[in-house]
Design a protein around this motif. Structure first.
Motif, mmCIF file in Angstrom:
data_model
loop_
_atom_site.group_PDB
_atom_site.id
_atom_site.type_symbol
_atom_site.label_atom_id
_atom_site.label_comp_id
_atom_site.label_asym_id
_atom_site.label_seq_id
_atom_site.Cartn_x
_atom_site.Cartn_y
_atom_site.Cartn_z
ATOM 1 N N ASP A 179 -44.088 4.900 40.244
ATOM 2 C CA ASP A 179 -44.475 4.079 41.385
ATOM 3 C C ASP A 179 -44.419 2.608 40.980
ATOM 4 O O ASP A 179 -44.847 2.234 39.894
ATOM 5 C CB ASP A 179 -45.899 4.456 41.829
ATOM 6 C CG ASP A 179 -46.168 4.009 43.255
ATOM 7 O OD1 ASP A 179 -45.193 3.721 43.958
ATOM 8 O OD2 ASP A 179 -47.344 3.943 43.644
ATOM 9 N N GLU A 180 -43.915 1.771 41.853
ATOM 10 C CA GLU A 180 -43.825 0.343 41.544
ATOM 11 C C GLU A 180 -44.511 -0.473 42.644
ATOM 12 O O GLU A 180 -43.856 -1.159 43.439
ATOM 13 C CB GLU A 180 -42.350 -0.082 41.413
ATOM 14 C CG GLU A 180 -41.624 0.480 40.219
ATOM 15 C CD GLU A 180 -42.067 -0.139 38.904
ATOM 16 O OE1 GLU A 180 -42.703 -1.212 38.930
ATOM 17 O OE2 GLU A 180 -41.773 0.451 37.848
ATOM 18 N N PRO A 181 -45.850 -0.411 42.737
ATOM 19 C CA PRO A 181 -46.536 -1.203 43.764
ATOM 20 C C PRO A 181 -46.412 -2.693 43.461
ATOM 21 O O PRO A 181 -46.218 -3.090 42.307
ATOM 22 C CB PRO A 181 -47.996 -0.746 43.641
ATOM 23 C CG PRO A 181 -48.122 -0.245 42.241
ATOM 24 C CD PRO A 181 -46.778 0.301 41.866
ATOM 25 N N ASP A 182 -46.492 -3.526 44.497
ATOM 26 C CA ASP A 182 -46.419 -4.978 44.305
ATOM 27 C C ASP A 182 -47.764 -5.482 43.797
ATOM 28 O O ASP A 182 -48.737 -5.538 44.536
ATOM 29 C CB ASP A 182 -46.059 -5.667 45.628
ATOM 30 C CG ASP A 182 -45.944 -7.184 45.459
ATOM 31 O OD1 ASP A 182 -45.825 -7.628 44.294
ATOM 32 O OD2 ASP A 182 -45.989 -7.901 46.472
ATOM 33 N N LEU A 183 -47.801 -5.823 42.514
ATOM 34 C CA LEU A 183 -49.055 -6.261 41.892
ATOM 35 C C LEU A 183 -49.031 -7.753 41.566
ATOM 36 O O LEU A 183 -49.900 -8.250 40.853
ATOM 37 C CB LEU A 183 -49.298 -5.465 40.602
ATOM 38 C CG LEU A 183 -49.381 -3.939 40.766
ATOM 39 C CD1 LEU A 183 -49.355 -3.261 39.403
ATOM 40 C CD2 LEU A 183 -50.639 -3.532 41.518
ATOM 41 N N SER A 184 -48.048 -8.466 42.109
ATOM 42 C CA SER A 184 -47.872 -9.874 41.732
ATOM 43 C C SER A 184 -49.080 -10.732 42.097
ATOM 44 O O SER A 184 -49.365 -11.729 41.422
ATOM 45 C CB SER A 184 -46.613 -10.438 42.394
ATOM 46 O OG SER A 184 -46.692 -10.268 43.809
ATOM 47 N N LEU A 185 -49.807 -10.356 43.146
ATOM 48 C CA LEU A 185 -50.962 -11.168 43.586
ATOM 49 C C LEU A 185 -52.233 -10.840 42.810
ATOM 50 O O LEU A 185 -53.207 -11.596 42.878
ATOM 51 C CB LEU A 185 -51.205 -10.969 45.093
ATOM 52 C CG LEU A 185 -50.057 -11.412 46.013
ATOM 53 C CD1 LEU A 185 -50.349 -11.044 47.457
ATOM 54 C CD2 LEU A 185 -49.816 -12.914 45.891
ATOM 55 N N PHE A 186 -52.225 -9.728 42.114
ATOM 56 C CA PHE A 186 -53.421 -9.338 41.353
ATOM 57 C C PHE A 186 -53.367 -9.946 39.955
ATOM 58 O O PHE A 186 -52.299 -10.076 39.360
ATOM 59 C CB PHE A 186 -53.523 -7.812 41.246
ATOM 60 C CG PHE A 186 -53.800 -7.149 42.558
ATOM 61 C CD1 PHE A 186 -55.099 -7.003 43.014
ATOM 62 C CD2 PHE A 186 -52.750 -6.686 43.344
ATOM 63 C CE1 PHE A 186 -55.350 -6.397 44.238
ATOM 64 C CE2 PHE A 186 -53.000 -6.085 44.570
ATOM 65 C CZ PHE A 186 -54.305 -5.943 45.018
ATOM 66 N N ARG A 187 -54.517 -10.327 39.450
ATOM 67 C CA ARG A 187 -54.595 -10.885 38.101
ATOM 68 C C ARG A 187 -55.745 -10.203 37.372
ATOM 69 O O ARG A 187 -56.734 -9.783 38.008
ATOM 70 C CB ARG A 187 -54.814 -12.394 38.151
ATOM 71 C CG ARG A 187 -56.096 -12.793 38.859
ATOM 72 C CD ARG A 187 -56.257 -14.302 38.968
ATOM 73 N NE ARG A 187 -57.537 -14.642 39.583
ATOM 74 C CZ ARG A 187 -57.762 -14.701 40.883
ATOM 75 N NH1 ARG A 187 -56.765 -14.439 41.730
ATOM 76 N NH2 ARG A 187 -58.962 -14.998 41.358
ATOM 77 N N PRO A 188 -55.663 -10.074 36.056
ATOM 78 C CA PRO A 188 -56.797 -9.500 35.313
ATOM 79 C C PRO A 188 -58.055 -10.340 35.559
ATOM 80 O O PRO A 188 -57.986 -11.566 35.667
ATOM 81 C CB PRO A 188 -56.354 -9.608 33.846
ATOM 82 C CG PRO A 188 -54.860 -9.685 33.893
ATOM 83 C CD PRO A 188 -54.530 -10.413 35.162
#
Length: 526
Positions: A142-151
């Motif tokens: 699965d390749e969800p768009d995680l670009s907006l999430f940050r640690p």
């Protein structure tokens, strides 16, 4: 001060109370009832006969292992008059610092929540539930768009907090004095010196056989390894947790490691444990949490890019998503300086009856968190057992690496131990690095926070974790970090910047852990 007899009675009472609510207690009761129908059980000697039956059938050993596990995990009892927060952390300024750090983490989480307009938790639509269930064993595809999430935070953010820790009762003037510690950690905690460490880690001595040394030297294997394997098999046959813990101080044979670690951690993967894991899985399928995205992001940023661990991506998602839903993890907060974050049902802010812990296990993952699980995937291929081993490792050890406390295995003490060892035994190196703005702790901190996972080769990392389990302590992490600097001291003395020092220590994958530890501890002039 609590007198020894009073302390012992309190410990016994606590262990009994905890075991009474366990599945082991009900199993023992059931076995005792079954034994009543056996001809060798006589009414006139009922109590002794049942005891003998439980001993002969192996249940006494299981009870001993459960008691030993309780004694290993829970701290010694405080004085009855001591307030509950003293069990969590005896020093007030440490509790205050941990509380402030938690507020920062929550602020970061809440701001991300508001920016992205994503709820902390929501029920998944039925079609999403079916889709997740179908791809449970291949979530890595699965390749969800995680670009907006940050640690929420990274180890370097945590180090900045620890550097600013001060004891308000301690005179800490600007003028250099014998009291000043020249490292980044400026709190007066008692840490061990080399003679004390030698005594504690005596089984690592130069004249004692070790896996991780003898198996790579020009020594016939029958001198040590074959005998060590034979003893290991005997320990497993006896099913004795205490014996297993003593045994792994000299390292685990690869073929026996998984079973020995499970024995030390008292993990047996019973049908009820498998059922519990399936219930956690069901909770993951039904509800979507914001922290799920943090877990996905962390795995993608760390383990997925690691040459050793990328193949375990699916296992990591399964274990960490289930871990975030596991409310039994909350129990470790009774002896951790941390406090689980609370969330409130919308519109009910501040009303305690509408408060829930968030995430349900009370642990917000940070950058690198998934690396606590990754090495275990080499040992355990059955998801429910892998999960139980990780959970037990976390509530015994790993939680101490990202919370502020005065505990000897806590990250503050480890940092201070590391700096003290370097300052005492490699003063020229320490002062040189300090003068060029390359404080050693800025380099080694990330190693210790991750327990060296992702930095050492896996076989070496597992040898190191053998000793963590064997000594029930994380102090060996600080000793190894100092040993690495000692090993690379000649090169480090020539660097002129932090970047150059980091470059010298960028690759630890070729290091052999046990020779480094032995030389540093037992060949250092004290």
């Amino acid at each position: 001060m609590l007198d020894p007899d009073r302390g012992l009675s309190l410990t016994i009472a606590r262990v009994v109370q905890r075991l009474q609510g366990s599945s082991l207690h009900s199993q023992l009761e059931r076995q005792a009832r079954v034994s009543l129908h056996k001809p060798e059980i006589k009414l006139e000697s009922l109590k002794e006969d049942i005891k003998d039956f439980l001993k002969a059938s192996g249940w006494e050993k299981k009870l001993q292992n459960a008691v030993y596990s309780e004694l290993n995990v829970f701290p010694s009892p405080c004085h009855p008059a001591a307030p509950p927060e003293h069990i969590k952390e005896p020093l007030a300024y440490m509790r205050k610092a941990q509380g402030s750090w938690e507020k920062r983490i929550l602020k970061s989480l809440n701001s991300m929540c508001a920016e992205l307009n994503i709820p902390l938790a929501q029920k998944r639509p039925v079609n999403e539930q079916k889709e997740l269930l179908n791809k449970w064993n291949e979530m890595g595809t699965d390749e969800p768009d995680l670009s907006l999430f940050r640690p929420v935070y990274a180890p370097k953010d945590f180090l900045e907090v620890l550097m600013n820790l001060r004891n308000p009762n301690y005179e800490n003037g600007e003028q250099p004095s014998f009291r000043n510690h020249l490292g980044l950690i400026q709190v007066p905690l008692k840490v061990k010196d080399i003679p004390e460490l030698k005594e504690d880690f005596s089984e690592l001595g130069l004249n004692i056989g070790q896996l991780g040394i003898d198996d790579s030297a020009q020594v016939p294997p029958e001198f040590f390894e074959n005998e060590h394997v034979r003893v290991g098999q005997k320990v497993l046959a006896e099913q004795d947790s205490a014996a297993a813990q003593q045994y792994v101080r000299q390292g685990c044979p690869t073929a026996l490691r998984a079973d020995l670690w499970a024995l030390i951690l008292n993990i047996s993967n019973q049908p009820e444990d498998i059922l519990y894991y399936e219930q956690l899985k069901s909770n993951v399928i039904q509800h979507d949490l914001l922290v799920d995205n943090l877990i996905y992001k962390d795995v993608k940023l760390t383990a997925s890019n690691d040459d050793y661990y990328f193949v375990f991506e699916d296992y990591l998602y399964q274990v960490l998503l289930c871990f975030s839903r596991d409310t039994s993890v909350l129990e470790h907060f009774t002896y951790s300086s941390a406090t689980p974050p609370k969330s409130y049902i919308r519109g009910k802010l501040g009303m305690e009856e509408y408060a829930v812990f968030y995430p349900p296990n009370g642990v917000i993952p940070f950058h690198g968190f998934s690396m606590y699980v990754a090495p275990l995937c080499f040992l355990y291929h059955e998801p429910s057992k892998l999960y139980q081993i990780f959970r037990e490792m976390y509530v015994r050890f790993f939680f101490r690496l990202h919370s502020i406390s005065s505990h000897p295995s806590g990250i503050v003490s480890l940092c201070l131990l590391f700096e003290t060892l370097l300052q005492t035994h490699l003063p020229q190196l320490f002062y040189h690095l300090r003068e060029i703005g390359a404080q050693p702790l800025r380099i080694s901190f990330k190693w210790m926070v991750r327990a060296f996972s992702g930095y050492l080769a896996t076989d070496q990392l597992l040898l190191l974790w053998d000793r963590i389990l064997g000594y029930n302590s994380l102090e060996i992490l600080a000793v190894l970090a100092a040993a690495v600097f000692a090993f690379r001291a000649v090169n480090l003395m020539e660097v002129t910047s932090l970047a150059a020092a980091e470059a010298v220590l960028a690759d630890l994958s070729t290091l052999k852990v046990m020779p480094l530890l032995q030389i540093f501890l037992f060949a250092t002039i004290t």
